[in-house]
Design a protein around this motif. Structure first.
Motif, PDB file in Angstrom:
ATOM      1  N   GLU A  88       8.193  -9.904 -17.830  1.00 43.59           N
ATOM      2  CA  GLU A  88       8.575  -9.630 -19.231  1.00 43.59           C
ATOM      3  C   GLU A  88       7.718  -8.533 -19.862  1.00 43.59           C
ATOM      4  OE1 GLU A  88       9.799 -13.696 -21.227  1.00 43.59           O
ATOM      5  OE2 GLU A  88       7.860 -13.869 -20.214  1.00 43.59           O
ATOM      6  N   LEU A  89       7.506  -7.462 -19.128  1.00 38.78           N
ATOM      7  CA  LEU A  89       6.753  -6.344 -19.695  1.00 38.78           C
ATOM      8  C   LEU A  89       7.722  -5.405 -20.411  1.00 38.78           C
ATOM      9  CD1 LEU A  89       4.467  -5.589 -16.613  1.00 38.78           C
ATOM     10  CD2 LEU A  89       3.818  -6.807 -18.711  1.00 38.78           C
ATOM     11  N   GLU A  90       7.267  -4.847 -21.535  1.00 39.07           N
ATOM     12  CA  GLU A  90       8.088  -3.895 -22.286  1.00 39.07           C
ATOM     13  C   GLU A  90       7.919  -2.502 -21.685  1.00 39.07           C
ATOM     14  OE1 GLU A  90      10.096  -4.355 -24.889  1.00 39.07           O
ATOM     15  OE2 GLU A  90       9.720  -6.517 -24.780  1.00 39.07           O
ATOM     16  N   PRO A  91       9.011  -1.720 -21.618  1.00 38.75           N
ATOM     17  CA  PRO A  91       8.833  -0.325 -21.191  1.00 38.75           C
ATOM     18  C   PRO A  91       7.823   0.368 -22.114  1.00 38.75           C
ATOM     19  CG  PRO A  91      11.152  -0.877 -21.294  1.00 38.75           C
ATOM     20  CD  PRO A  91      10.409  -2.050 -21.881  1.00 38.75           C
ATOM     21  N   THR A  92       6.905   1.108 -21.526  1.00 40.29           N
ATOM     22  CA  THR A  92       5.800   1.711 -22.265  1.00 40.29           C
ATOM     23  C   THR A  92       5.664   3.170 -21.869  1.00 40.29           C
ATOM     24  OG1 THR A  92       4.669  -0.409 -22.182  1.00 40.29           O
ATOM     25  CG2 THR A  92       3.294   1.472 -22.691  1.00 40.29           C
ATOM     26  N   LYS A  93       5.365   4.029 -22.857  1.00 42.62           N
ATOM     27  CA  LYS A  93       5.227   5.455 -22.553  1.00 42.62           C
ATOM     28  C   LYS A  93       3.944   5.687 -21.745  1.00 42.62           C
ATOM     29  CE  LYS A  93       5.153   9.995 -24.799  1.00 42.62           C
ATOM     30  NZ  LYS A  93       3.949  10.494 -24.130  1.00 42.62           N
ATOM     31  N   PRO A  94       4.082   6.282 -20.559  1.00 43.82           N
ATOM     32  CA  PRO A  94       2.889   6.462 -19.719  1.00 43.82           C
ATOM     33  C   PRO A  94       2.129   7.733 -20.097  1.00 43.82           C
ATOM     34  CG  PRO A  94       4.810   7.292 -18.580  1.00 43.82           C
ATOM     35  CD  PRO A  94       5.307   6.779 -19.913  1.00 43.82           C
ATOM     36  N   PRO A  95       0.890   7.890 -19.615  1.00 42.57           N
ATOM     37  CA  PRO A  95       0.230   9.188 -19.748  1.00 42.57           C
ATOM     38  C   PRO A  95       1.028  10.232 -18.959  1.00 42.57           C
ATOM     39  CG  PRO A  95      -1.065   7.674 -18.379  1.00 42.57           C
ATOM     40  CD  PRO A  95       0.090   6.900 -18.887  1.00 42.57           C
ATOM     41  N   ASP A  96       0.809  11.510 -19.216  1.00 37.41           N
ATOM     42  CA  ASP A  96       1.622  12.558 -18.567  1.00 37.41           C
ATOM     43  C   ASP A  96       1.498  12.527 -17.048  1.00 37.41           C
ATOM     44  OD1 ASP A  96       2.330  13.265 -21.064  1.00 37.41           O
ATOM     45  OD2 ASP A  96       1.153  15.124 -21.146  1.00 37.41           O
ATOM     46  N   THR A  97       0.294  12.178 -16.575  1.00 39.43           N
ATOM     47  CA  THR A  97       0.059  12.171 -15.125  1.00 39.43           C
ATOM     48  C   THR A  97      -0.469  10.817 -14.685  1.00 39.43           C
ATOM     49  OG1 THR A  97      -0.534  14.497 -15.237  1.00 39.43           O
ATOM     50  CG2 THR A  97      -1.226  13.316 -13.275  1.00 39.43           C
ATOM     51  N   LEU A  98       0.100  10.307 -13.607  1.00 39.26           N
ATOM     52  CA  LEU A  98      -0.424   9.080 -12.997  1.00 39.26           C
ATOM     53  C   LEU A  98      -0.704   9.359 -11.522  1.00 39.26           C
ATOM     54  CD1 LEU A  98       1.973   6.442 -14.641  1.00 39.26           C
ATOM     55  CD2 LEU A  98      -0.518   6.552 -14.931  1.00 39.26           C
ATOM     56  N   TYR A  99      -1.421   8.452 -10.873  1.00 30.37           N
ATOM     57  CA  TYR A  99      -1.792   8.657  -9.474  1.00 30.37           C
ATOM     58  C   TYR A  99      -1.361   7.478  -8.606  1.00 30.37           C
ATOM     59  CZ  TYR A  99      -4.597  12.287 -11.562  1.00 30.37           C
ATOM     60  OH  TYR A  99      -4.981  13.383 -12.271  1.00 30.37           O
ATOM     61  N   HIS A 100      -1.103   7.773  -7.355  1.00 27.43           N
ATOM     62  CA  HIS A 100      -0.825   6.718  -6.376  1.00 27.43           C
ATOM     63  C   HIS A 100      -1.602   7.045  -5.110  1.00 27.43           C
ATOM     64  CE1 HIS A 100       1.559   3.661  -4.194  1.00 27.43           C
ATOM     65  NE2 HIS A 100       1.494   4.512  -3.179  1.00 27.43           N
ATOM     66  N   GLY A 101      -2.281   6.052  -4.578  1.00 31.45           N
ATOM     67  CA  GLY A 101      -3.024   6.253  -3.332  1.00 31.45           C
ATOM     68  C   GLY A 101      -2.260   5.656  -2.181  1.00 31.45           C
ATOM     69  N   THR A 102      -2.145   6.440  -1.098  1.00 29.60           N
ATOM     70  CA  THR A 102      -1.446   5.932   0.077  1.00 29.60           C
ATOM     71  C   THR A 102      -2.162   6.451   1.315  1.00 29.60           C
ATOM     72  OG1 THR A 102       0.744   5.671   1.074  1.00 29.60           O
ATOM     73  CG2 THR A 102       0.249   7.848   0.142  1.00 29.60           C
ATOM     74  N   ALA A 103      -1.554   6.240   2.484  1.00 25.26           N
ATOM     75  CA  ALA A 103      -2.181   6.706   3.725  1.00 25.26           C
ATOM     76  C   ALA A 103      -1.342   7.823   4.327  1.00 25.26           C
ATOM     77  CB  ALA A 103      -2.304   5.544   4.706  1.00 25.26           C
ATOM     78  N   SER A 104      -2.024   8.731   5.042  1.00 22.43           N
ATOM     79  CA  SER A 104      -1.333   9.918   5.568  1.00 22.43           C
ATOM     80  C   SER A 104      -0.146   9.549   6.465  1.00 22.43           C
ATOM     81  CB  SER A 104      -2.318  10.808   6.323  1.00 22.43           C
ATOM     82  OG  SER A 104      -2.956  10.055   7.327  1.00 22.43           O
ATOM     83  N   ARG A 105      -0.265   8.419   7.184  1.00 23.20           N
ATOM     84  CA  ARG A 105       0.834   8.060   8.101  1.00 23.20           C
ATOM     85  C   ARG A 105       2.132   7.724   7.373  1.00 23.20           C
ATOM     86  NH1 ARG A 105       0.253   2.040   8.715  1.00 23.20           N
ATOM     87  NH2 ARG A 105      -1.517   1.636   7.351  1.00 23.20           N
ATOM     88  N   PHE A 106       2.079   7.434   6.069  1.00 24.01           N
ATOM     89  CA  PHE A 106       3.309   7.101   5.321  1.00 24.01           C
ATOM     90  C   PHE A 106       3.975   8.346   4.716  1.00 24.01           C
ATOM     91  CE2 PHE A 106       0.981   2.920   4.196  1.00 24.01           C
ATOM     92  CZ  PHE A 106       1.421   2.311   5.359  1.00 24.01           C
ATOM     93  N   MET A 107       3.264   9.509   4.791  1.00 25.37           N
ATOM     94  CA  MET A 107       3.708  10.655   4.002  1.00 25.37           C
ATOM     95  C   MET A 107       5.068  11.234   4.426  1.00 25.37           C
ATOM     96  SD  MET A 107       2.020  10.933   1.418  1.00 25.37           S
ATOM     97  CE  MET A 107       2.850  12.414   0.855  1.00 25.37           C
ATOM     98  N   GLU A 108       5.357  11.188   5.719  1.00 30.03           N
ATOM     99  CA  GLU A 108       6.624  11.768   6.160  1.00 30.03           C
ATOM    100  C   GLU A 108       7.786  11.052   5.466  1.00 30.03           C
ATOM    101  OE1 GLU A 108       6.997  12.004  10.430  1.00 30.03           O
ATOM    102  OE2 GLU A 108       9.162  12.433  10.224  1.00 30.03           O
ATOM    103  N   ASN A 109       7.703   9.741   5.461  1.00 31.20           N
ATOM    104  CA  ASN A 109       8.764   8.948   4.839  1.00 31.20           C
ATOM    105  C   ASN A 109       8.753   9.078   3.300  1.00 31.20           C
ATOM    106  OD1 ASN A 109      10.969   7.350   5.512  1.00 31.20           O
ATOM    107  ND2 ASN A 109       9.899   5.512   4.822  1.00 31.20           N
ATOM    108  N   ILE A 110       7.543   9.178   2.731  1.00 31.41           N
ATOM    109  CA  ILE A 110       7.437   9.317   1.266  1.00 31.41           C
ATOM    110  C   ILE A 110       8.035  10.654   0.826  1.00 31.41           C
ATOM    111  CG2 ILE A 110       5.787   9.585  -0.655  1.00 31.41           C
ATOM    112  CD1 ILE A 110       4.066   7.395   0.705  1.00 31.41           C
ATOM    113  N   HIS A 111       7.834  11.718   1.628  1.00 27.33           N
ATOM    114  CA  HIS A 111       8.452  13.013   1.288  1.00 27.33           C
ATOM    115  C   HIS A 111       9.973  12.900   1.281  1.00 27.33           C
ATOM    116  CE1 HIS A 111       5.072  15.599   0.789  1.00 27.33           C
ATOM    117  NE2 HIS A 111       4.574  15.361   1.981  1.00 27.33           N
TER     118      HIS A 111
END
Ligand code: HQG
Length: 185
Positions: A88-111
């Motif tokens: 039950e979270l309300e949609p909220t305006k985010p900051p202009d930039t956010l970050y996500h940390g992942t691993a290099s082996r996932f990048m092909e699929n993330i692209h």
């Protein structure tokens, strides 16, 4: 946190985010579990859980992962669920930039597909690059992705802020992602 408390915190994460059925506790549609029931069920499974230990985890938890209900009778995880509950979270305006940390082996699929929520209910994003780095490192060689949250908002995507400061969204398509170059910062 003391090792004893880390163990309890991990146990609470497992039950409250992923597997309430593994110790037979019931969870409300909003993710709440009755504390009395949780303690009894844990003890039945030889986990020495007490109200005092839960209190300590709630107050000392580095990431504020759990919250008591307003009547103090129930507990839930603030984010990170794989079980299908509604926070039950309300949609909220985010900051202009956010970050996500992942691993290099996932990048092909993330692209190809962007960031998917995988087993959880949301994609998890952070305000700080450092948080993304730490999360990415848990999966392998860390990669930090910059998310153009401003443009996503303009394009109609919704963001939510969990009670413990994690930004959540359902999907980040590849065109809003950019790979940070100076990852070791
Ligand atoms: C990756 C921590 C392939 C994604 C933090 C991640 C966080 C893809 C992994 C919280 C993909 C899922 C969550 C795609 C995403 N192809 N891989 N298309 N899209 N992925 O553990 O964000 O300490 O479910 O990049 O604070 O790592 O546990 O998510 O690497 O908020 O309290 O699939 O965990 O909180 O992994 O971590 P996770 P996460 P706690």
């Amino acid at each position: 946190m003391k090792p004893e408390l880390i163990k309890i915190s991990k146990f609470l994460s497992l039950i409250l985010r992923h597997k309430p059925e593994s110790i037979d506790v019931s969870m409300s549609p909003h993710g709440w579990v009755k504390i009395d029931e949780l303690i009894k069920a844990a003890q039945k499974h030889r986990i020495d859980l007490t109200k005092k230990l839960i209190d300590e985890v709630i107050t000392k938890n580095d990431k504020q992962r759990f919250t008591y209900s307003s009547d103090g009778e129930s507990i839930r995880a603030n984010q990170g669920h794989s079980v299908n509950i509604e926070l039950e979270l309300e949609p909220t305006k985010p900051p202009d930039t956010l970050y996500h940390g992942t691993a290099s082996r996932f990048m092909e699929n993330i692209h190809k597909k962007g960031l998917l929520k995988m087993n959880r209910q949301h994609v998890h994003l952070s305000l700080l690059k450092k948080t993304a780095y730490d999360v990415g490192k848990r999966h392998g060689k860390p990669v930090i992705l910059t998310i153009d949250a401003q443009r996503m908002t303009q394009d109609g995507y919704e963001f939510y802020l969990s009670k413990n400061g994690v930004w959540l969204t359902k999907h980040v398509p590849p065109q809003y992602l950019q790979e940070e170059q100076d990852v070791e910062k």
